[in-house]
Design an enzyme around this catalytic site. Structure first.
Site, PDB file in Angstrom:
ATOM      1  NE  ARG A   1      -3.263   0.258   2.849  1.00  0.00           N
ATOM      2  CZ  ARG A   1      -3.046   0.659   4.103  1.00  0.00           C
ATOM      3  NH1 ARG A   1      -2.460  -0.125   4.965  1.00  0.00           N
ATOM      4  NH2 ARG A   1      -3.413   1.862   4.484  1.00  0.00           N
TER       5      ARG A   1
ATOM      6  CE  LYS B   1       1.400  -5.183   6.364  1.00  0.00           C
ATOM      7  NZ  LYS B   1       1.111  -3.879   5.824  1.00  0.00           N
TER       8      LYS B   1
ATOM      9  NE  ARG C   1      -0.122  10.769  21.296  1.00  0.00           N
ATOM     10  CZ  ARG C   1      -0.988  11.566  21.922  1.00  0.00           C
ATOM     11  NH1 ARG C   1      -1.024  11.631  23.230  1.00  0.00           N
ATOM     12  NH2 ARG C   1      -1.813  12.302  21.227  1.00  0.00           N
TER      13      ARG C   1
END
Ligand code: BTN
Length: 331
Positions: free
Chosen positions: A123, A188, A323
């Protein structure tokens, strides 16, 4: 199956095979076999050696992708719905391959897998690392019953399908990071690249590219620009890539059919159970007004809902990061 793949399939057991036997199996001459071995050696990371009077042998046995083995795991009704299921030794990108088939009107519903991609696409214009014989690089072309304007949320549904397939392999802690990253422990495991083609008011085609890290070679680690994990590390055993591909298709095809009827709204419960960002304080890149907030689920279109200073905004695109040191929302 192409001759090169067939040859690799015979050699994949790691045993010696004589040039004569291979020539008979493939119905070509021994010289042609020798030439094909040279070609394979130019592509494969593991070399095929040749020993006088014994024949050819691949140094490390491997399990190659095989169309018939994938079909064996698919129910008969899917066989008739897929006009094409192809395994390639190498291509630039399986998405690109199917887009070209589509442009030449050669395809309605079809699947292509490759052992390696030379220009694997991720992507946002990123490169998808695609070493030989290690992972899943698969694209599905699917003729939808609805137009591009009605496709919001499809990429989340593809991610749900991949996650459900991985759960069936025993990866229970799989999560989805909006819009469609498949994560385990913040690393991932799989990625999805959706490309749509069609006229504005007519049914469109979806090219759905899926990359799953199955057994990433160690020397690839420094080429990947984000934390990652593969199935083999998680399951601590050899993983059958043909079965992984089939299980994903088994989860995906029925959901594509349902998406035609309900759109994303039919999948909100499944998404909620897999939502990695829910309740987390996030940073948002690529959004004009909003740069941070608390992820608060998704709407019926699959847009990310972000709460900031008491207001909730729907986000249709953007790069999300969590964060650090402030992961959980405090009310
Ligand atoms: C992402 O960046 O997360 C999306 C990665 C998608 C990779 C797959 S591999 C098969 C298909 N072909 C490509 O070139 N990309 C997708």
């Amino acid at each position: 199956m192409t001759d090169l793949l067939l040859l690799l399939d015979y050699l994949s057991d790691g045993q010696f095979h004589s040039g004569e036997d291979l020539a008979v199996e493939l119905g070509i001459t021994r010289t042609a076999i020798w030439k094909k071995i040279q070609k394979l050696n130019a592509i494969l990371p593991v070399k095929i050696i040749s020993v006088h009077s014994k024949g050819y042998k691949i140094k490390n046995p491997l399990t190659v992708l095989n169309k018939n083995r994938i079909l064996d795991y698919l129910p008969a009704e899917f066989h008739s719905q897929l006009n094409q299921l192809e395994v390639l030794l190498e291509c630039t990108s399986t998405n690109q391959y199917l887009l070209e088939c589509l442009e030449q009107n050669q395809l309605k519903n079809g699947v292509v897998l490759a052992e390696t991609q030379t220009q694997g696409r991720g992507r946002r214009g990123r490169y998808w690392v695609s070493p030989f014989g290690s992972n899943i690089y698969m694209s599905l072309s699917w003729q939808m019953g609805i137009s591009i304007a009605e496709m919001a949320g499809l990429s989340l549904v593809v991610a749900i399908s991949v996650a459900k397939a991985l759960q069936k392999f025993g990866i229970d802690d799989v999560m989805l990071k909006w819009p469609n990253d498949v994560y385990v422990d913040g690393r991932k495991l799989a990625g999805i690249l959706l490309e749509l083609r069609g006229e504005s008011n007519s049914p469109c085609s979806a090219i759905i590219g899926i990359g799953v890290n199955v057994n990433m070679p160690e020397d690839m680690a420094d080429k990947i620009d984000q934390p990652w994990i593969d199935m083999q590390q998680l399951l601590k055993k050899q993983v059958n890539r043909n079965k992984v591909a089939a299980m994903i298709l088994n989860e995906l095809i029925p959901r594509l059919q349902q998406f035609n009827k309900t759109g994303f709204s039919g999948f909100m419960n499944e998404w909620e159970q897999l939502d990695f960002l829910a309740g987390k304080v996030i940073n948002i890149e690529g959004h004009m007004q909003l740069s941070e907030g608390v992820a608060s689920g998704v709407d019926k279109q699959g847009a990310l809902l972000v709460e900031y200073k008491g207001q909730v905004q729907a986000l249709y695109s953007g790069e999300i990061s969590i964060r650090p040191k402030n992961l959980i929302r405090h009310n």
